[in-house]
Design a protein around this motif. Structure first.
Motif, PDB file in Angstrom:
ATOM      1  N   ARG A 192       0.711  -1.151  -0.019  1.00 28.69           N
ATOM      2  CA  ARG A 192       0.002   0.001  -0.170  1.00 28.69           C
ATOM      3  C   ARG A 192       0.831   1.452  -0.007  1.00 28.69           C
ATOM      4  O   ARG A 192       0.504   2.309  -0.550  1.00 28.69           O
ATOM      5  CB  ARG A 192      -0.914  -0.122   1.240  1.00 28.69           C
ATOM      6  N   ASN A 193       2.073   1.227   0.669  1.00 34.12           N
ATOM      7  CA  ASN A 193       2.790   2.554   0.668  1.00 34.12           C
ATOM      8  C   ASN A 193       3.773   2.467  -0.652  1.00 34.12           C
ATOM      9  O   ASN A 193       4.771   3.391  -0.442  1.00 34.12           O
ATOM     10  CB  ASN A 193       3.812   2.294   2.082  1.00 34.12           C
ATOM     11  N   THR A 194       3.575   1.850  -1.545  1.00 32.99           N
ATOM     12  CA  THR A 194       4.325   1.790  -2.794  1.00 32.99           C
ATOM     13  C   THR A 194       3.862   3.443  -3.484  1.00 32.99           C
ATOM     14  O   THR A 194       2.867   3.774  -3.388  1.00 32.99           O
ATOM     15  CB  THR A 194       4.040   1.007  -3.991  1.00 32.99           C
ATOM     16  N   PRO A 195       5.335   4.203  -3.718  1.00 31.22           N
ATOM     17  CA  PRO A 195       4.978   5.533  -4.147  1.00 31.22           C
ATOM     18  C   PRO A 195       4.141   5.412  -5.518  1.00 31.22           C
ATOM     19  O   PRO A 195       4.157   4.360  -6.306  1.00 31.22           O
ATOM     20  CB  PRO A 195       6.165   6.045  -4.712  1.00 31.22           C
ATOM     21  N   GLY A 196       3.057   6.372  -5.540  1.00 27.41           N
ATOM     22  CA  GLY A 196       2.224   6.568  -6.699  1.00 27.41           C
ATOM     23  C   GLY A 196       0.780   5.852  -6.556  1.00 27.41           C
ATOM     24  O   GLY A 196      -0.259   5.908  -7.198  1.00 27.41           O
ATOM     25  N   LEU A 197       0.683   5.238  -5.271  1.00 36.76           N
ATOM     26  CA  LEU A 197      -0.545   4.353  -4.808  1.00 36.76           C
ATOM     27  C   LEU A 197      -1.255   5.326  -3.988  1.00 36.76           C
ATOM     28  O   LEU A 197      -0.570   5.491  -2.776  1.00 36.76           O
ATOM     29  CB  LEU A 197      -0.296   2.947  -4.431  1.00 36.76           C
ATOM     30  N   GLU A 198      -2.483   5.536  -4.451  1.00 36.82           N
ATOM     31  CA  GLU A 198      -3.110   6.565  -3.319  1.00 36.82           C
ATOM     32  C   GLU A 198      -4.578   5.798  -3.159  1.00 36.82           C
ATOM     33  O   GLU A 198      -5.100   5.288  -3.996  1.00 36.82           O
ATOM     34  CB  GLU A 198      -3.354   7.739  -3.493  1.00 36.82           C
ATOM     35  N   THR A 199      -5.216   5.747  -1.908  1.00 42.94           N
ATOM     36  CA  THR A 199      -6.528   5.438  -1.624  1.00 42.94           C
ATOM     37  C   THR A 199      -7.356   6.614  -1.033  1.00 42.94           C
ATOM     38  O   THR A 199      -6.810   7.354  -0.304  1.00 42.94           O
ATOM     39  CB  THR A 199      -6.499   4.428  -0.422  1.00 42.94           C
ATOM     40  N   SER A 200      -8.654   6.631  -1.258  1.00 39.90           N
ATOM     41  CA  SER A 200      -9.533   7.509  -0.538  1.00 39.90           C
ATOM     42  C   SER A 200     -10.941   6.578  -0.182  1.00 39.90           C
ATOM     43  O   SER A 200     -11.207   5.839  -1.215  1.00 39.90           O
ATOM     44  CB  SER A 200     -10.098   8.506  -1.579  1.00 39.90           C
ATOM     45  N   GLN A 201     -11.556   6.605   0.920  1.00 36.66           N
ATOM     46  CA  GLN A 201     -12.581   5.795   1.401  1.00 36.66           C
ATOM     47  C   GLN A 201     -13.697   6.128   0.663  1.00 36.66           C
ATOM     48  O   GLN A 201     -14.139   7.391   0.347  1.00 36.66           O
ATOM     49  CB  GLN A 201     -12.526   6.072   2.846  1.00 36.66           C
ATOM     50  N   ILE A 202     -14.538   5.114   0.161  1.00 33.25           N
ATOM     51  CA  ILE A 202     -15.876   5.434  -0.529  1.00 33.25           C
ATOM     52  C   ILE A 202     -16.789   5.183   0.839  1.00 33.25           C
ATOM     53  O   ILE A 202     -16.963   4.305   1.514  1.00 33.25           O
ATOM     54  CB  ILE A 202     -16.217   4.320  -1.494  1.00 33.25           C
ATOM     55  N   LYS A 203     -17.448   6.456   1.173  1.00 36.87           N
ATOM     56  CA  LYS A 203     -18.678   6.420   2.114  1.00 36.87           C
ATOM     57  C   LYS A 203     -19.721   5.600   1.701  1.00 36.87           C
ATOM     58  O   LYS A 203     -20.267   5.832   0.905  1.00 36.87           O
ATOM     59  CB  LYS A 203     -19.103   7.677   2.376  1.00 36.87           C
ATOM     60  N   THR A 204     -20.155   4.283   2.681  1.00 38.13           N
ATOM     61  CA  THR A 204     -21.097   3.642   2.445  1.00 38.13           C
ATOM     62  C   THR A 204     -22.227   3.623   3.505  1.00 38.13           C
ATOM     63  O   THR A 204     -21.964   3.879   4.753  1.00 38.13           O
ATOM     64  CB  THR A 204     -20.744   2.249   1.919  1.00 38.13           C
ATOM     65  N   TYR A 205     -23.494   3.287   3.292  1.00 40.89           N
ATOM     66  CA  TYR A 205     -24.369   3.244   4.268  1.00 40.89           C
ATOM     67  C   TYR A 205     -24.621   1.855   4.975  1.00 40.89           C
ATOM     68  O   TYR A 205     -24.875   1.394   6.150  1.00 40.89           O
ATOM     69  CB  TYR A 205     -25.935   3.327   3.947  1.00 40.89           C
ATOM     70  N   ALA A 206     -23.789   0.916   4.223  1.00 34.75           N
ATOM     71  CA  ALA A 206     -23.725  -0.442   4.944  1.00 34.75           C
ATOM     72  C   ALA A 206     -22.004  -1.026   4.924  1.00 34.75           C
ATOM     73  O   ALA A 206     -21.321  -0.391   4.373  1.00 34.75           O
ATOM     74  CB  ALA A 206     -24.417  -1.576   3.984  1.00 34.75           C
ATOM     75  N   ASN A 207     -21.918  -2.173   5.292  1.00 33.98           N
ATOM     76  CA  ASN A 207     -20.511  -2.822   5.559  1.00 33.98           C
ATOM     77  C   ASN A 207     -19.196  -1.785   6.106  1.00 33.98           C
ATOM     78  O   ASN A 207     -18.341  -1.527   5.758  1.00 33.98           O
ATOM     79  CB  ASN A 207     -19.958  -2.785   4.136  1.00 33.98           C
ATOM     80  N   ARG A 208     -19.943  -0.834   7.031  1.00 30.67           N
ATOM     81  CA  ARG A 208     -19.059   0.191   7.611  1.00 30.67           C
ATOM     82  C   ARG A 208     -17.719  -0.101   8.409  1.00 30.67           C
ATOM     83  O   ARG A 208     -16.783   0.560   8.179  1.00 30.67           O
ATOM     84  CB  ARG A 208     -19.901   1.319   8.204  1.00 30.67           C
ATOM     85  N   PRO A 209     -17.703  -1.313   9.185  1.00 35.66           N
ATOM     86  CA  PRO A 209     -16.801  -1.632   9.976  1.00 35.66           C
ATOM     87  C   PRO A 209     -15.565  -1.999   9.153  1.00 35.66           C
ATOM     88  O   PRO A 209     -14.452  -2.150   9.613  1.00 35.66           O
ATOM     89  CB  PRO A 209     -17.066  -2.734  10.851  1.00 35.66           C
ATOM     90  N   VAL A 210     -15.835  -2.467   7.734  1.00 36.54           N
ATOM     91  CA  VAL A 210     -14.600  -2.982   7.070  1.00 36.54           C
ATOM     92  C   VAL A 210     -14.774  -2.175   5.684  1.00 36.54           C
ATOM     93  O   VAL A 210     -15.397  -2.450   4.547  1.00 36.54           O
ATOM     94  CB  VAL A 210     -15.032  -4.248   6.721  1.00 36.54           C
ATOM     95  N   PRO A 211     -14.086  -1.017   5.571  1.00 39.11           N
ATOM     96  CA  PRO A 211     -14.438   0.194   4.644  1.00 39.11           C
ATOM     97  C   PRO A 211     -14.069  -0.329   3.393  1.00 39.11           C
ATOM     98  O   PRO A 211     -13.069  -1.024   3.157  1.00 39.11           O
ATOM     99  CB  PRO A 211     -13.911   1.530   5.024  1.00 39.11           C
ATOM    100  N   THR A 212     -14.740   0.405   2.210  1.00 40.36           N
ATOM    101  CA  THR A 212     -14.160   0.061   0.946  1.00 40.36           C
ATOM    102  C   THR A 212     -13.489   1.455   0.173  1.00 40.36           C
ATOM    103  O   THR A 212     -13.759   2.582   0.770  1.00 40.36           O
ATOM    104  CB  THR A 212     -15.309  -0.206  -0.024  1.00 40.36           C
ATOM    105  N   TYR A 213     -12.628   1.165  -0.372  1.00 38.49           N
ATOM    106  CA  TYR A 213     -11.778   2.312  -0.857  1.00 38.49           C
ATOM    107  C   TYR A 213     -11.623   2.494  -2.514  1.00 38.49           C
ATOM    108  O   TYR A 213     -11.710   1.432  -3.154  1.00 38.49           O
ATOM    109  CB  TYR A 213     -10.278   2.500  -0.386  1.00 38.49           C
ATOM    110  N   ARG A 214     -11.595   3.595  -2.921  1.00 37.02           N
ATOM    111  CA  ARG A 214     -11.020   4.126  -4.426  1.00 37.02           C
ATOM    112  C   ARG A 214      -9.544   3.679  -4.161  1.00 37.02           C
ATOM    113  O   ARG A 214      -8.648   4.300  -3.368  1.00 37.02           O
ATOM    114  CB  ARG A 214     -11.258   5.383  -4.802  1.00 37.02           C
TER     115      ARG A 214
END
Ligand SMILES: Cc1cc2nc3c(=O)[nH]c(=O)nc-3n(C[C@H](O)[C@H](O)[C@H](O)COP(=O)(O)OP(=O)(O)OC[C@H]3O[C@@H](n4cnc5c(N)ncnc54)[C@H](O)[C@@H]3O)c2cc1C
Length: 385
Positions: A192-214
């Protein structure tokens, strides 16, 4: 690994004792933790460490790589029991299983070391397949991996990657040879910490304790040693295993929702009697009981078929039937529970709304309703596209 030489589990356990252990784990590690994680939409990493310590990560991975070498049946039992406490934290082991399998079965020494760390609770994995324009249609994915000397350079966007911003390493599917279509794809183990890789959380109404990301991949450079030998075909096989786990997940959740609705229907009084004394309410609960039993049979039948070592092509019908039925059933059961809760059902004082919201994701992941119906129709020999 081809369609015909699947490994069967080397070990077996007393399944009742195993279920008991998984249930106690869920009560100890999930129940006290999931509500805060849900409120904050933040993954509690210590839960993964606890699951690893309990031996619930990598259940099916060979012992030589630190796993337990058990079957899909044991994995399903573990997921079902965890999902009774919370359907979301229950998918942590599921995702580790799918990503871990890719590394174990299609990787070499470097990937195998990652699998050992994963099972020890030291390397959280994610699986990055879906893209904004390639959801159900995985073959249409756009992420590319371009060879540059001893390296590969990855470019593209992945979406809905569960734990994408929390993991240490993700298995990323990319096109290595666009001219070859689905045969020109490979997975890469990308930290995940490889240069050039970035993440941003996708806000959801369900599945919240295990978030999903772009996950944005912008000229992400990884050495050839990070490439797995497999791509599209391997993940299609992985999805078939995952579908059994998904069925087990919603089977667990359904039982909790039904048990809650039963209790509520027995104690909630209107017109001088419990609401469950009315046929219209009692019939919903009776239907729920049948949904649970049918789901249990379909799920564990598919798991047993998988453990038999039969070629994947011969068990697809059982797997998709289980996934389809259980994800429809959990929708019915949780919607009925919500209905039985009346006005109180949609308040935060009762669990009905939370349970119904979480179940909304059931038909979507790892092949939607329509995709399962399409698979089943094709298996039945129908010329369905
Ligand atoms: C909570 C969550 C977690 C996820 N985690 C991961 C993850 O960890 N890694 C990962 O790679 N992906 C993950 N996904 C992605 C998931 O697998 C996709 O959402 C799924 O494949 C559907 O893709 P889509 O959302 O783009 O929907 P689409 O493919 O756009 O589908 C939209 C609708 O059209 C229907 N449809 C599509 N094609 C057809 C057809 N041929 N015939 C009839 N109907 C059709 C679908 O059934 C659906 O109802 C996750 C998704 C969610 C919501």
């Amino acid at each position: 690994m081809s369609n015909t030489d699947r490994r069967t589990p080397a070990n077996s356990v007393d399944r009742d004792a195993f279920r008991d252990m998984a249930r106690k784990f869920a009560e100890r590690e999930i129940k006290p933790r999931w509500q805060q994680a849900d409120r904050e939409a933040k993954f509690p990493r210590e839960f993964y460490v606890a699951a690893a310590k309990a031996g619930l990560i990598g259940l099916h991975i060979p012992e030589s790589l630190g796993g337990a070498d058990l079957g899909v049946t044991e994995e399903a039992i573990s997921i079902e029991e965890q999902a009774k406490a919370n359907p979301n934290l229950a998918i942590v082991a599921l995702i580790q299983g799918v990503a871990g399998s890719l590394l174990a079965e299609h990787g070499h020494a470097l990937h195998h070391a990652m699998v050992r760390e994963n099972i020890a609770g030291e390397r959280l994995l994610a699986l990055a397949v879906t893209e904004p324009e390639a959801g159900s249609d995985v073959q249409n994915l756009k992420t590319t991996a371009r060879r540059d000397g001893d390296d590969w350079v990855l470019d593209g966007i992945k979406s809905f990657i569960t734990l994408g911003g929390d993991c240490d390493t993700m298995a990323v599917l990319a096109r290595t040879d666009p001219a070859k279509g689905r045969h020109g794809m490979h997975f890469f183990a990308v930290d995940r910490n490889t240069p050039g890789l970035e993440t941003s959380q996708i806000k959801t109404y369900a599945n919240r304790p295990v978030p999903t990301y772009r996950v944005m991949l912008n000229e992400v450079r990884v050495p050839e040693s990070r490439r797995l030998t497999a791509g599209f075909g391997a993940i299609m096989e992985g999805f078939n295993r995952e579908r059994v786990m998904v069925a087990a997940r919603w089977l667990g959740h359904m039982q909790t929702a039904l048990a809650w609705a039963m209790d509520y229907a027995k104690v909630r009084q209107q017109f001088g009697k419990p609401i469950g004394a009315n046929q219209s309410i009692a019939f919903k609960l009776a239907q729920g009981h049948v949904d649970v039993e049918a789901s249990r049979h379909l799920t564990y039948h598919a798991a047993a078929r998988w453990d038999s070592g039969a070629p994947v092509k011969d068990i697809i019908l059982d797997v998709s039937s289980a996934k389809l039925f259980v994800t429809q059933a959990v929708y019915r059961v949780t919607q009925d529970a919500l209905h039985i809760g009346g006005g109180w059902g949609i308040t935060e004082e009762l669990p009905a709304m939370r349970m119904a919201l979480d179940a909304l994701v059931a038909p979507v992941t790892v092949g939607s309703y329509e995709i399962q119906l399409r698979v089943i129709a094709k298996q039945l020999g129908l010329p369905c596209d």
